[in-house]
Design a protein around this motif. Structure first.
Motif, PDB file in Angstrom:
ATOM      1  N   ARG A  57      40.307 134.783  73.165  1.00 15.06           N
ATOM      2  CA  ARG A  57      39.174 135.707  73.086  1.00 15.06           C
ATOM      3  C   ARG A  57      38.072 135.179  72.181  1.00 15.06           C
ATOM      4  NH1 ARG A  57      40.961 141.818  72.324  1.00 15.06           N
ATOM      5  NH2 ARG A  57      38.719 142.004  72.633  1.00 15.06           N
ATOM      6  N   SER A  58      38.211 133.950  71.679  1.00 12.26           N
ATOM      7  CA  SER A  58      37.247 133.406  70.725  1.00 12.26           C
ATOM      8  C   SER A  58      37.121 131.899  70.899  1.00 12.26           C
ATOM      9  CB  SER A  58      37.724 133.728  69.300  1.00 12.26           C
ATOM     10  OG  SER A  58      37.004 132.983  68.350  1.00 12.26           O
ATOM     11  N   LYS A  59      35.915 131.432  71.189  1.00 14.25           N
ATOM     12  CA  LYS A  59      35.709 129.984  71.353  1.00 14.25           C
ATOM     13  C   LYS A  59      35.919 129.247  70.036  1.00 14.25           C
ATOM     14  CE  LYS A  59      32.565 130.329  75.254  1.00 14.25           C
ATOM     15  NZ  LYS A  59      31.964 131.668  75.277  1.00 14.25           N
ATOM     16  N   LEU A  60      35.515 129.852  68.925  1.00 12.40           N
ATOM     17  CA  LEU A  60      35.719 129.207  67.630  1.00 12.40           C
ATOM     18  C   LEU A  60      37.214 129.106  67.320  1.00 12.40           C
ATOM     19  CD1 LEU A  60      34.572 127.960  65.067  1.00 12.40           C
ATOM     20  CD2 LEU A  60      34.407 130.268  64.110  1.00 12.40           C
ATOM     21  N   GLY A  61      37.970 130.172  67.595  1.00 12.56           N
ATOM     22  CA  GLY A  61      39.422 130.132  67.394  1.00 12.56           C
ATOM     23  C   GLY A  61      40.068 129.065  68.260  1.00 12.56           C
ATOM     24  N   ALA A  62      39.620 128.970  69.512  1.00  9.03           N
ATOM     25  CA  ALA A  62      40.145 127.945  70.421  1.00  9.03           C
ATOM     26  C   ALA A  62      39.788 126.551  69.916  1.00  9.03           C
ATOM     27  CB  ALA A  62      39.603 128.158  71.825  1.00  9.03           C
ATOM     28  N   GLY A  63      38.579 126.397  69.393  1.00 12.24           N
ATOM     29  CA  GLY A  63      38.155 125.106  68.860  1.00 12.24           C
ATOM     30  C   GLY A  63      38.983 124.671  67.666  1.00 12.24           C
ATOM     31  N   ILE A  64      39.306 125.612  66.788  1.00  9.39           N
ATOM     32  CA  ILE A  64      40.130 125.300  65.617  1.00  9.39           C
ATOM     33  C   ILE A  64      41.515 124.844  66.072  1.00  9.39           C
ATOM     34  CG2 ILE A  64      41.294 126.298  63.612  1.00  9.39           C
ATOM     35  CD1 ILE A  64      38.757 128.049  63.244  1.00  9.39           C
ATOM     36  N   LEU A  65      42.105 125.571  67.025  1.00  7.76           N
ATOM     37  CA  LEU A  65      43.415 125.162  67.543  1.00  7.76           C
ATOM     38  C   LEU A  65      43.333 123.838  68.283  1.00  7.76           C
ATOM     39  CD1 LEU A  65      45.234 128.333  68.910  1.00  7.76           C
ATOM     40  CD2 LEU A  65      45.747 126.985  66.902  1.00  7.76           C
ATOM     41  N   GLY A  66      42.175 123.579  68.894  1.00  8.17           N
ATOM     42  CA  GLY A  66      41.977 122.339  69.633  1.00  8.17           C
ATOM     43  C   GLY A  66      41.720 121.137  68.745  1.00  8.17           C
ATOM     44  N   GLY A  67      41.520 121.361  67.431  1.00 11.11           N
ATOM     45  CA  GLY A  67      41.388 120.251  66.504  1.00 11.11           C
ATOM     46  C   GLY A  67      39.985 119.938  66.035  1.00 11.11           C
ATOM     47  N   LEU A  68      39.092 120.928  65.993  1.00 16.67           N
ATOM     48  CA  LEU A  68      37.745 120.684  65.460  1.00 16.67           C
ATOM     49  C   LEU A  68      37.820 120.025  64.083  1.00 16.67           C
ATOM     50  CD1 LEU A  68      35.614 123.903  66.155  1.00 16.67           C
ATOM     51  CD2 LEU A  68      35.131 121.589  66.919  1.00 16.67           C
ATOM     52  N   ASP A  69      36.963 119.025  63.871  1.00 15.97           N
ATOM     53  CA  ASP A  69      36.948 118.344  62.570  1.00 15.97           C
ATOM     54  C   ASP A  69      36.424 119.247  61.467  1.00 15.97           C
ATOM     55  OD1 ASP A  69      37.966 115.986  63.592  1.00 15.97           O
ATOM     56  OD2 ASP A  69      35.975 115.170  64.040  1.00 15.97           O
ATOM     57  N   SER A  70      35.384 120.036  61.770  1.00 17.21           N
ATOM     58  CA  SER A  70      34.794 120.914  60.765  1.00 17.21           C
ATOM     59  C   SER A  70      34.265 122.168  61.442  1.00 17.21           C
ATOM     60  CB  SER A  70      33.656 120.196  60.042  1.00 17.21           C
ATOM     61  OG  SER A  70      33.038 121.090  59.139  1.00 17.21           O
ATOM     62  N   ILE A  71      34.410 123.313  60.764  1.00 13.51           N
ATOM     63  CA  ILE A  71      33.828 124.548  61.299  1.00 13.51           C
ATOM     64  C   ILE A  71      32.546 124.898  60.539  1.00 13.51           C
ATOM     65  CG2 ILE A  71      35.970 125.476  62.241  1.00 13.51           C
ATOM     66  CD1 ILE A  71      36.201 127.264  59.754  1.00 13.51           C
ATOM     67  N   TRP A  72      32.145 124.056  59.590  1.00 13.03           N
ATOM     68  CA  TRP A  72      30.872 124.152  58.882  1.00 13.03           C
ATOM     69  C   TRP A  72      30.697 125.429  58.087  1.00 13.03           C
ATOM     70  CZ3 TRP A  72      29.022 119.511  58.647  1.00 13.03           C
ATOM     71  CH2 TRP A  72      29.268 118.633  59.695  1.00 13.03           C
ATOM     72  N   MET A  73      31.794 126.078  57.743  1.00 11.78           N
ATOM     73  CA  MET A  73      31.709 127.231  56.844  1.00 11.78           C
ATOM     74  C   MET A  73      33.013 127.349  56.088  1.00 11.78           C
ATOM     75  SD  MET A  73      31.896 130.308  59.554  1.00 11.78           S
ATOM     76  CE  MET A  73      32.228 129.705  61.199  1.00 11.78           C
ATOM     77  N   LYS A  74      32.918 127.939  54.917  1.00 15.47           N
ATOM     78  CA  LYS A  74      34.083 128.136  54.067  1.00 15.47           C
ATOM     79  C   LYS A  74      33.823 129.387  53.233  1.00 15.47           C
ATOM     80  CE  LYS A  74      32.645 124.984  50.359  1.00 15.47           C
ATOM     81  NZ  LYS A  74      31.300 124.584  50.687  1.00 15.47           N
ATOM     82  N   PRO A  75      34.823 129.870  52.497  1.00 12.19           N
ATOM     83  CA  PRO A  75      34.575 131.046  51.665  1.00 12.19           C
ATOM     84  C   PRO A  75      33.377 130.835  50.744  1.00 12.19           C
ATOM     85  CG  PRO A  75      36.914 130.594  51.769  1.00 12.19           C
ATOM     86  CD  PRO A  75      36.219 129.448  52.467  1.00 12.19           C
ATOM     87  N   GLY A  76      32.481 131.819  50.718  1.00 13.69           N
ATOM     88  CA  GLY A  76      31.263 131.738  49.919  1.00 13.69           C
ATOM     89  C   GLY A  76      30.042 131.310  50.714  1.00 13.69           C
ATOM     90  N   SER A  77      30.230 130.854  51.952  1.00 10.04           N
ATOM     91  CA  SER A  77      29.091 130.434  52.785  1.00 10.04           C
ATOM     92  C   SER A  77      28.284 131.644  53.233  1.00 10.04           C
ATOM     93  CB  SER A  77      29.584 129.711  54.043  1.00 10.04           C
ATOM     94  OG  SER A  77      30.294 128.563  53.717  1.00 10.04           O
ATOM     95  N   LYS A  78      27.012 131.400  53.540  1.00 11.49           N
ATOM     96  CA  LYS A  78      26.181 132.425  54.159  1.00 11.49           C
ATOM     97  C   LYS A  78      26.057 132.079  55.636  1.00 11.49           C
ATOM     98  CE  LYS A  78      23.350 134.007  50.366  1.00 11.49           C
ATOM     99  NZ  LYS A  78      23.635 133.397  49.132  1.00 11.49           N
TER     100      LYS A  78
END
Length: 110
Positions: free
Chosen positions: A70-91
């Motif tokens: 239900r989420s392309k970002l979730g699928a990308g993370i499981l698929g092995g994305l190198d970076s999601i370009w955000m972390k705790p504290g990001s805007k």
């Protein structure tokens, strides 16, 4: 429902939650592994997703299971994305939040 028995995390099952290589993303290891984020509002489900509670030394932490179907970002993370370009504290300015699936997990991450 959508038919079928439904799978995923079952209440009462022993689940260990470990940090994923992307900050703010976790893996719930139980009978089946699942991608999850720390619930920003414990006790609340955003889109009917499963929740996993873990107790560590008296502290109870709740995680929301992230459905990659239900989420392309979730699928990308499981698929092995190198970076999601955000972390705790990001805007983050998230445009196009239709059903709130991905954006709710992004909100948990940051």
């Amino acid at each position: 429902g959508r038919g079928g028995r439904g799978g995923g995390m079952r209440g009462g099952a022993k689940v260990a939650v470990t940090q994923h290589r992307h900050e703010g993303v976790y893996i719930a290891r139980g009978k089946e592994d699942a991608l999850c984020t720390k619930n920003m509002v414990p006790g609340e489900s955003v889109y009917g997703e499963k929740r996993v509670s873990v107790e560590n030394e008296g502290d109870k932490v709740e995680y929301r299971v992230w459905n990659p179907f239900r989420s392309k970002l979730g699928a990308g993370i499981l698929g092995g994305l190198d970076s999601i370009w955000m972390k705790p504290g990001s805007k983050v300015l998230y445009l196009g939040a239709a059903s709130g699936t991905t954006v709710s997990h992004v909100s948990d991450i940051v």
